[in-house]
Design a protein around this motif. Structure first.
Motif, short mmCIF file in Angstrom:
data_model
loop_
_atom_site.label_atom_id
_atom_site.label_comp_id
_atom_site.label_asym_id
_atom_site.label_seq_id
_atom_site.Cartn_x
_atom_site.Cartn_y
_atom_site.Cartn_z
N PHE A 166 71.88 86.90 47.11
CA PHE A 166 72.10 86.53 45.72
C PHE A 166 72.97 85.28 45.63
O PHE A 166 73.90 85.09 46.43
CB PHE A 166 72.76 87.67 44.95
N THR A 167 72.65 84.44 44.67
CA THR A 167 73.42 83.22 44.43
C THR A 167 74.19 83.25 43.12
O THR A 167 75.08 82.43 42.90
CB THR A 167 72.49 82.00 44.42
N ALA A 168 73.83 84.16 42.22
CA ALA A 168 74.51 84.30 40.93
C ALA A 168 74.34 85.72 40.45
O ALA A 168 73.34 86.39 40.78
CB ALA A 168 73.95 83.32 39.91
N VAL A 169 75.29 86.21 39.67
CA VAL A 169 75.22 87.57 39.14
C VAL A 169 75.85 87.59 37.76
O VAL A 169 76.79 86.83 37.47
CB VAL A 169 75.93 88.56 40.10
N GLY A 182 65.79 81.86 45.82
CA GLY A 182 64.55 81.26 45.37
C GLY A 182 64.41 81.18 43.86
O GLY A 182 63.36 80.77 43.36
N GLY A 183 65.46 81.58 43.13
CA GLY A 183 65.41 81.54 41.67
C GLY A 183 64.75 82.76 41.06
O GLY A 183 64.46 82.77 39.86
N HIS A 184 64.49 83.80 41.87
CA HIS A 184 63.93 85.04 41.35
C HIS A 184 65.06 85.89 40.76
O HIS A 184 66.19 85.88 41.25
CB HIS A 184 63.24 85.84 42.46
N ALA A 185 64.74 86.63 39.71
CA ALA A 185 65.73 87.50 39.06
C ALA A 185 65.56 88.94 39.52
O ALA A 185 64.43 89.43 39.68
CB ALA A 185 65.59 87.41 37.54
N PRO A 213 56.69 84.37 34.92
CA PRO A 213 55.45 83.58 34.92
C PRO A 213 55.36 82.72 36.18
O PRO A 213 56.39 82.28 36.72
CB PRO A 213 55.60 82.72 33.66
N ALA A 214 54.17 82.49 36.65
CA ALA A 214 53.95 81.71 37.87
C ALA A 214 54.65 80.36 37.77
O ALA A 214 54.57 79.67 36.75
CB ALA A 214 52.45 81.51 38.11
N GLY A 215 55.36 80.00 38.83
CA GLY A 215 56.05 78.71 38.88
C GLY A 215 57.41 78.69 38.24
O GLY A 215 58.10 77.67 38.30
N ASP A 232 65.86 77.91 33.33
CA ASP A 232 64.98 77.61 34.46
C ASP A 232 65.23 76.19 34.96
O ASP A 232 66.05 75.44 34.41
CB ASP A 232 63.51 77.86 34.12
N ARG A 233 64.53 75.81 36.02
CA ARG A 233 64.79 74.53 36.68
C ARG A 233 64.42 73.33 35.81
O ARG A 233 64.80 72.20 36.13
CB ARG A 233 64.03 74.48 38.00
#
Length: 336
Positions: A166-169, A182-185, A213-215, A232-233
């Motif tokens: 994990f990178t953030a919580v 990877g930016g997944h939640a 959603p994809a991407g 998001d990015r």
């Protein structure tokens, strides 16, 4: 409104915490103000204060990160150790007992672990330098993520998915959200009002990956009350969970899946912050935006009307914000 800050003090971070707030100055000292029924201001009293007052810091300690919970406050010192003060009825302070404290007490640290980030709702969650999550406090809905529903007065290892860091919580009132590399939640805890964004009911006592959603990959998250706001990015804000609509005939709005916020034309957000029933965002030019409940003017747009989409905060002339924080019914910002 410009806050009164003690002479010579400059804040570098700020955290909302129910009806009180916490700030960190350039010297690593903590300050707090507002409600103080459980000693969450850390000044060795339970009297409220309307202006920032110094937290009684442990001798020789300086802080590098702060967080506010439900009547309690938290900090990480420069050596990665956690400190806590205030409400401790479910062991939120992580010091092995359930007695409130009006001064910072040391969290019982796992052997060999250094924390890098901390967040709190009715429970507390911290990240260590290896991306492992630890949690303690209230756990009726599995918000500690250790596979049980038993409260803990000391940090417990979250049951992490294999190979995930994990990178953030972020902690809501009784649920937790985390981001991986990877930016997944990932989500766990209470889910009675769609807090987990899974589209289904039922609590989760260990992390579950949220379908996006994809991407789509998230770069930042914030949670409070029963909802989450994420970025998001591409600088697009997303939200899920439930909030109260404070128009006449107040009602609850439930968003069961991650849903993007209708953004102002041409605006890209750089950070987000969640309050109990409202959310804030900062764009790349230092302007603030807000949406949600506005019963106490927490949206800062000069009105008192629920806003389902982002509205511009009325900014002081010539001022740019770089940090935002939200609490139950108020919003905070630090300017350049």
């Amino acid at each position: 409104m410009r806050m009164h800050v003690p002479s010579g003090v400059r804040f570098v971070s700020i955290a909302g915490s129910g009806y009180d707030a916490l700030a960190l100055d350039t010297s690593g000292h903590a300050w707090a103000w507002g409600f103080n029924d459980s000693g969450q201001l850390g000044n060795n009293s339970t009297r409220p204060t309307p202006e920032p007052r110094a937290v009684q810091m442990p001798s020789g300690i300086t802080f590098k990160a702060i967080a506010g919970g439900s009547g309690d406050s938290f900090a990480i010192d420069v050596n990665g150790r956690a400190w806590a003060w205030g409400n401790n009825r479910q062991g939120q302070l992580g010091n092995g007992n359930t007695a409130n404290s009006s001064r910072p007490v040391a969290v019982l640290m796992p052997a060999g672990v250094e924390f890098t980030a901390i967040t709190a709702g009715a429970h507390t969650v911290a990240l260590d330098a290896d991306g492992q999550a630890w949690a303690w406090g209230y756990n009726r809905d599995g918000e500690l993520g250790d596979g049980t529903t038993k409260d803990s007065s000391a940090p417990m290892r979250v049951r992490m998915p294999g190979g995930v860091r994990f990178t953030a919580v972020a902690a809501g009132t009784s649920f937790t959200v985390a981001l991986d590399q990877g930016g997944h939640a990932w989500v766990w805890g209470n889910n009675e009002s769609g807090e987990l964004g899974l589209g289904t009911s039922g609590t989760r006592s260990t992390p579950v990956q949220l379908a996006l959603p994809a991407g789509t990959a998230f770069t930042a998250i914030s949670a409070d009350g029963d909802h989450t706001v994420a970025l998001d990015r591409n600088g697009q804000a997303w939200t899920w969970g439930s909030t109260t609509v404070d128009n006449p005939g107040a009602s609850i709005v439930v968003i069961p899946f991650p849903t993007y916020i209708t953004m102002p034309v041409g605006v890209v957000f750089s950070t987000v912050a969640a309050g109990i029933d409202h959310s804030l965002a900062l764009d790349q030019s230092g302007r603030a935006w807000a949406w949600g409940t506005d019963s106490n003017h927490q949206l800062g747009d000069g009105k008192s009307t629920y806003a389902p989409n982002a509205v511009a905060v009325v900014m002081p002339s010539g001022v740019r914000f770089h940090v935002l924080a939200a609490a139950i019914c108020c919003s905070y910002a630090l300017s350049d």
